[in-house]
Enzyme design. Structure first.
Site, mmCIF file in Angstrom:
data_model
loop_
_atom_site.group_PDB
_atom_site.id
_atom_site.type_symbol
_atom_site.label_atom_id
_atom_site.label_comp_id
_atom_site.label_asym_id
_atom_site.label_seq_id
_atom_site.Cartn_x
_atom_site.Cartn_y
_atom_site.Cartn_z
ATOM 1 N N ALA A 78 1.079 -1.357 0.417
ATOM 2 C CA ALA A 78 -0.695 0.015 0.252
ATOM 3 C C ALA A 78 1.018 1.179 -0.070
ATOM 4 C CB ALA A 78 -0.957 -0.345 0.754
ATOM 5 N N CYS A 159 9.828 -2.677 21.260
ATOM 6 C CA CYS A 159 9.369 -3.838 21.511
ATOM 7 C C CYS A 159 10.880 -5.100 21.590
ATOM 8 C CB CYS A 159 9.947 -5.022 20.126
ATOM 9 S SG CYS A 159 10.170 -6.232 19.392
ATOM 10 N N CYS A 346 2.574 -14.536 27.263
ATOM 11 C CA CYS A 346 3.344 -14.488 26.897
ATOM 12 C C CYS A 346 4.452 -15.187 27.209
ATOM 13 C CB CYS A 346 3.584 -13.268 26.532
ATOM 14 S SG CYS A 346 5.394 -12.156 26.339
#
Length: 400
Positions: A78, A159, A346
């Protein structure tokens, strides 16, 4: 028939597309547009540099799986979103939509720090397959002539989990390679304390992380920004200069260029959404996963971001898909879920060990939080990798 475009073919994009098809069947024409033709189980990229996984072990081609289920797939990037015309411009042409779900993931902002990154800098990364393979090449060179190792995450990074997993795995890999006594390992992070993970910590995660760092001889430096990186030195905001022979540093994320060029995101290119994951300004645009704008709940001395894991991305995608389907079916049902109320799950791998995190919500206060450390956690992640790839390869997004 409603035209629904999904931008992105990772955790959020595939989950949303499959859920929408299951809910709407022939009432919608669903198209996934992705710049990558393969789904990659990103959490396993930490193992690729050491040869413990190959890219083909942790990926599969998206198009056959989607088209077998009546979902169109366009391998393209895109380039611009034109909400006034309900159009998305891509490298393969322009596509119209009635509803748009943005699940594009991030761009990697290596320009945040001079000398950062594998392309125009000196450090390695594990954010993509190509980066992980490059990190592996550098590791193979390193073990022949070892020296100081620096692992970490820059200011504005989000992250953090991958950085922690990698520092523990590289320590384990150094032991397996018989060079642990020849290397120092330093962990550098913008977090205010070890074990913050971008969510303020979970239970006793600070003490637990500090304990394992001490036990394994890893030095942790918190609450610092990285000012610049040269071929063999990392300059920190506290005035310290770290020499290194091998470094892996997680960069900050930006929203993808198409979002930034379209003016529908915030200053970093992430999409502002309400509790239904609908754009706050555009009634037929939704977003899920890393593309969503989330703020850390309180200021920190060094700016940090909030992680949006694969699990969190799936949860957001399901809510967004449910709300788009409800509007197509005219059931007048709006499902709401604040990001901070997602119950995170997690598994953090540490080589031959690991820790399982479960909590009632992303941010404090929490009703409960559970941490399960131990060698079995490593095998939980291994099992989950196999299960998740099987699940998505077969289009079973409805499974946990």
């Amino acid at each position: 028939m409603a035209k629904i475009l999904v931008l992105g073919g990772s955790f959020a994009g595939l989950t949303a597309a499959l859920d929408l098809k299951r809910k709407l069947k022939d009432k919608a024409d669903i198209t996934v547009i992705s710049k990558t033709k393969n789904f990659v189980f990103i959490p396993s990229l930490i193992w690729v540099p050491f040869g413990w996984r190959k890219p083909e072990d942790i990926s599969f081609e998206i198009k056959p799986m989607l088209e077998d289920r009546g979902i169109n797939f366009i391998h393209a990037e895109a380039t611009k979103i034109i909400p006034e015309k309900n159009q998305v411009e891509t490298t393969a042409g322009t596509y119209n939509y009635d509803f748009l779900l943005i699940a594009t993931g991030p761009d990697l902002n290596f320009s945040e720090v001079e000398g950062l990154g594998p392309h125009n800098g000196y450090t390695t990364s594990i954010c993509t397959v190509d980066h992980a393979l490059h990190a592996g090449k550098k590791w193979d060179e390193f073990i022949k002539e070892p020296g100081p190792i620096v692992i970490g995450a820059t200011q504005k990074a989000s992250c953090f989990g991958a950085a922690y997993e990698y520092v523990f795995n590289i320590e384990y890999a150094a032991r397996k390679a018989g060079i642990r006594d020849k290397v120092s390992i330093t962990f550098v992070t913008a977090e205010p304390f070890l074990g913050n993970f971008g969510i303020g910590g979970v239970g006793n995660s600070q003490k637990m992380t500090e304990f394992f760092f001490k036990k394994l001889g890893i030095r942790g430096i918190t609450n610092v920004a990285i000012e610049k990186i040269t071929e063999d030195k990392i300059y920190l905001s506290n005035g310290e200069v770290l020499p290194y022979k091998y470094a892996m540093i997680i960069p900050p994320f930006l929203g993808v260029k198409a979002i930034r060029d379209s003016g529908i995101g915030n200053e970093a290119g992430f999409i502002p959404v309400d509790d239904t994951y609908k754009h706050i300004n555009y009634d037929n645009i939704y977003a899920a996963g890393v593309a969503v704008a989330i703020k850390y709940p309180e200021p920190t001395p060094i700016p940090i971001g909030v992680p949006k894991t694969g699990y969190m991305s799936e949860v957001m995608a399901r809510v967004a898909a449910d709300n788009i389907a409800s509007r197509v079916l005219e059931t007048n049902h709006a499902k709401k879920l604040k990001f901070e109320d997602i119950a995170p799950l997690c598994v953090m791998d540490t080589g031959n060990m690991g820790v399982l995190f479960i909590a009632s919500r992303v941010f404090k206060p929490r009703k409960y939080h559970i941490l399960f450390p131990g060698p079995w956690s490593h095998w939980v992640k291994v099992w989950f990798e196999k299960y998740y790839l099987w699940k998505m390869r077969n289009g079973y997004s409805q499974l946990p």
